[in-house]
Design a protein around this motif. Structure first.
Motif, PDB file in Angstrom:
ATOM      1  N   ILE A  27      37.835 -22.451 -12.422  1.00 47.56           N
ATOM      2  CA  ILE A  27      38.644 -21.741 -11.435  1.00 47.56           C
ATOM      3  C   ILE A  27      37.719 -20.981 -10.473  1.00 47.56           C
ATOM      4  N   SER A  28      38.004 -21.096  -9.200  1.00 45.43           N
ATOM      5  CA  SER A  28      37.143 -20.486  -8.186  1.00 45.43           C
ATOM      6  C   SER A  28      37.444 -18.996  -8.035  1.00 45.43           C
ATOM      7  N   ALA A  29      36.500 -18.304  -7.428  1.00 43.00           N
ATOM      8  CA  ALA A  29      36.679 -16.878  -7.161  1.00 43.00           C
ATOM      9  C   ALA A  29      37.903 -16.654  -6.281  1.00 43.00           C
ATOM     10  N   ASP A  30      38.080 -17.506  -5.286  1.00 45.22           N
ATOM     11  CA  ASP A  30      39.238 -17.371  -4.393  1.00 45.22           C
ATOM     12  C   ASP A  30      40.552 -17.548  -5.149  1.00 45.22           C
ATOM     13  N   GLU A  31      40.590 -18.490  -6.077  1.00 38.79           N
ATOM     14  CA  GLU A  31      41.805 -18.703  -6.867  1.00 38.79           C
ATOM     15  C   GLU A  31      42.090 -17.508  -7.776  1.00 38.79           C
ATOM     16  N   ASN A  35      45.564 -15.553  -7.174  1.00 35.54           N
ATOM     17  CA  ASN A  35      46.549 -15.454  -8.254  1.00 35.54           C
ATOM     18  C   ASN A  35      46.849 -14.001  -8.616  1.00 35.54           C
ATOM     19  N   ALA A  36      45.821 -13.171  -8.667  1.00 28.76           N
ATOM     20  CA  ALA A  36      46.031 -11.755  -8.990  1.00 28.76           C
ATOM     21  C   ALA A  36      46.846 -11.071  -7.899  1.00 28.76           C
ATOM     22  N   PHE A  37      46.537 -11.369  -6.645  1.00 30.71           N
ATOM     23  CA  PHE A  37      47.246 -10.753  -5.527  1.00 30.71           C
ATOM     24  C   PHE A  37      48.693 -11.221  -5.454  1.00 30.71           C
ATOM     25  N   GLU A  38      48.902 -12.510  -5.629  1.00 39.72           N
ATOM     26  CA  GLU A  38      50.251 -13.066  -5.514  1.00 39.72           C
ATOM     27  C   GLU A  38      51.192 -12.601  -6.622  1.00 39.72           C
ATOM     28  N   ASN A  39      50.646 -12.307  -7.780  1.00 40.39           N
ATOM     29  CA  ASN A  39      51.480 -11.870  -8.897  1.00 40.39           C
ATOM     30  C   ASN A  39      51.883 -10.409  -8.804  1.00 40.39           C
ATOM     31  N   HIS A  40      51.275  -9.660  -7.900  1.00 42.73           N
ATOM     32  CA  HIS A  40      51.626  -8.254  -7.687  1.00 42.73           C
ATOM     33  C   HIS A  40      51.603  -7.425  -8.969  1.00 42.73           C
ATOM     34  N   LEU A  41      50.689  -7.754  -9.841  1.00 37.87           N
ATOM     35  CA  LEU A  41      50.617  -7.038 -11.112  1.00 37.87           C
ATOM     36  C   LEU A  41      49.644  -5.864 -11.080  1.00 37.87           C
ATOM     37  N   PHE A  42      48.831  -5.796 -10.045  1.00 40.48           N
ATOM     38  CA  PHE A  42      47.708  -4.879 -10.068  1.00 40.48           C
ATOM     39  C   PHE A  42      47.738  -3.912  -8.894  1.00 40.48           C
ATOM     40  N   ASP A  43      47.260  -2.686  -9.159  1.00 44.12           N
ATOM     41  CA  ASP A  43      47.142  -1.713  -8.079  1.00 44.12           C
ATOM     42  C   ASP A  43      45.808  -1.920  -7.357  1.00 44.12           C
ATOM     43  N   VAL A  44      45.511  -1.082  -6.400  1.00 41.65           N
ATOM     44  CA  VAL A  44      44.322  -1.245  -5.563  1.00 41.65           C
ATOM     45  C   VAL A  44      43.044  -1.204  -6.397  1.00 41.65           C
ATOM     46  N   ASP A  45      42.909  -0.240  -7.285  1.00 43.34           N
ATOM     47  CA  ASP A  45      41.698  -0.143  -8.107  1.00 43.34           C
ATOM     48  C   ASP A  45      41.550  -1.341  -9.038  1.00 43.34           C
ATOM     49  N   MET A  47      42.635  -4.325  -8.456  1.00 46.16           N
ATOM     50  CA  MET A  47      42.235  -5.454  -7.619  1.00 46.16           C
ATOM     51  C   MET A  47      40.751  -5.387  -7.273  1.00 46.16           C
ATOM     52  N   LYS A  48      40.217  -4.184  -7.083  1.00 44.08           N
ATOM     53  CA  LYS A  48      38.779  -4.047  -6.821  1.00 44.08           C
ATOM     54  C   LYS A  48      37.969  -4.617  -7.988  1.00 44.08           C
ATOM     55  N   VAL A  49      38.389  -4.287  -9.201  1.00 42.07           N
ATOM     56  CA  VAL A  49      37.687  -4.770 -10.388  1.00 42.07           C
ATOM     57  C   VAL A  49      37.800  -6.292 -10.488  1.00 42.07           C
ATOM     58  N   ILE A  50      38.986  -6.808 -10.279  1.00 42.45           N
ATOM     59  CA  ILE A  50      39.205  -8.258 -10.365  1.00 42.45           C
ATOM     60  C   ILE A  50      38.417  -8.992  -9.278  1.00 42.45           C
ATOM     61  N   GLU A  51      38.422  -8.455  -8.077  1.00 42.58           N
ATOM     62  CA  GLU A  51      37.655  -9.080  -6.998  1.00 42.58           C
ATOM     63  C   GLU A  51      36.161  -9.069  -7.310  1.00 42.58           C
ATOM     64  N   TYR A  52      35.661  -7.963  -7.836  1.00 42.13           N
ATOM     65  CA  TYR A  52      34.244  -7.903  -8.206  1.00 42.13           C
ATOM     66  C   TYR A  52      33.942  -8.941  -9.284  1.00 42.13           C
ATOM     67  N   PHE A  53      34.781  -8.993 -10.296  1.00 39.18           N
ATOM     68  CA  PHE A  53      34.598  -9.990 -11.355  1.00 39.18           C
ATOM     69  C   PHE A  53      34.571 -11.396 -10.768  1.00 39.18           C
ATOM     70  N   ALA A  54      35.535 -11.707  -9.909  1.00 37.18           N
ATOM     71  CA  ALA A  54      35.634 -13.051  -9.331  1.00 37.18           C
ATOM     72  C   ALA A  54      34.388 -13.393  -8.511  1.00 37.18           C
ATOM     73  N   ASP A  55      33.938 -12.455  -7.705  1.00 37.29           N
ATOM     74  CA  ASP A  55      32.807 -12.698  -6.821  1.00 37.29           C
ATOM     75  C   ASP A  55      31.458 -12.666  -7.531  1.00 37.29           C
TER      76      ASP A  55
END
Length: 131
Positions: A27-31, A35-45, A47-55
């Motif tokens: 699974i790519s970083a973009d995916e 997926n995290a953004f589209e599911n609306h499960l996460f707040d801003v902080d 999402m920062k952690v998830i984006e860092y993990f993905a990248d």
């Protein structure tokens, strides 16, 4: 999205998401981010952690791999433990949380979701990679 969840629950949500994405190594970083953004499960902080993990998934994996005890391989570490390590590393790198707190919370997560005997080596690895 503003969240009123307790901080530990937010960490668990991130940990679970990272664990589930690790099951699909291709699974790519973009995916991951989409997926995290589209599911609306996460707040801003979160999402920062998830984006860092993905990248930075490869960098995080290398940090863990380079700091394993002699004779250990990354393949030997259970997926749950890898997710705890990755979550803690990404959280430390993105949020203004003290090192000790990140490590302590990773140990609490390990006690809830992994083999309790994993706490020793998870603590040792995090002590080396979270600086």
């Amino acid at each position: 999205m503003t969240s009123t969840k307790p901080q530990w629950k937010k960490r668990v949500d991130i940990f679970r998401y990272i664990y589930s994405t690790n099951m699909f190594e291709q699974i790519s970083a973009d995916e991951i981010k989409k997926n995290a953004f589209e599911n609306h499960l996460f707040d801003v902080d979160q999402m920062k952690v998830i984006e860092y993990f993905a990248d930075h998934r490869e960098e995080i994996t290398k940090q863990i791999k380079d700091n394993l005890a002699e004779g250990w391989t990354l393949e030997r570490i259970p997926q749950v433990d890898k997710a705890v390590l990755m979550t803690a590393y990404a959280e430390f790198k993105t949020l203004s949380i003290e090192r000790k707190i990140v490590i302590d919370q990773a140990i609490v997560t390990t006690k809830h979701f992994a083999d309790p005997s994993s706490t020793k080596y998870i603590n040792a690895i995090l002590d080396k990679i979270i600086k």
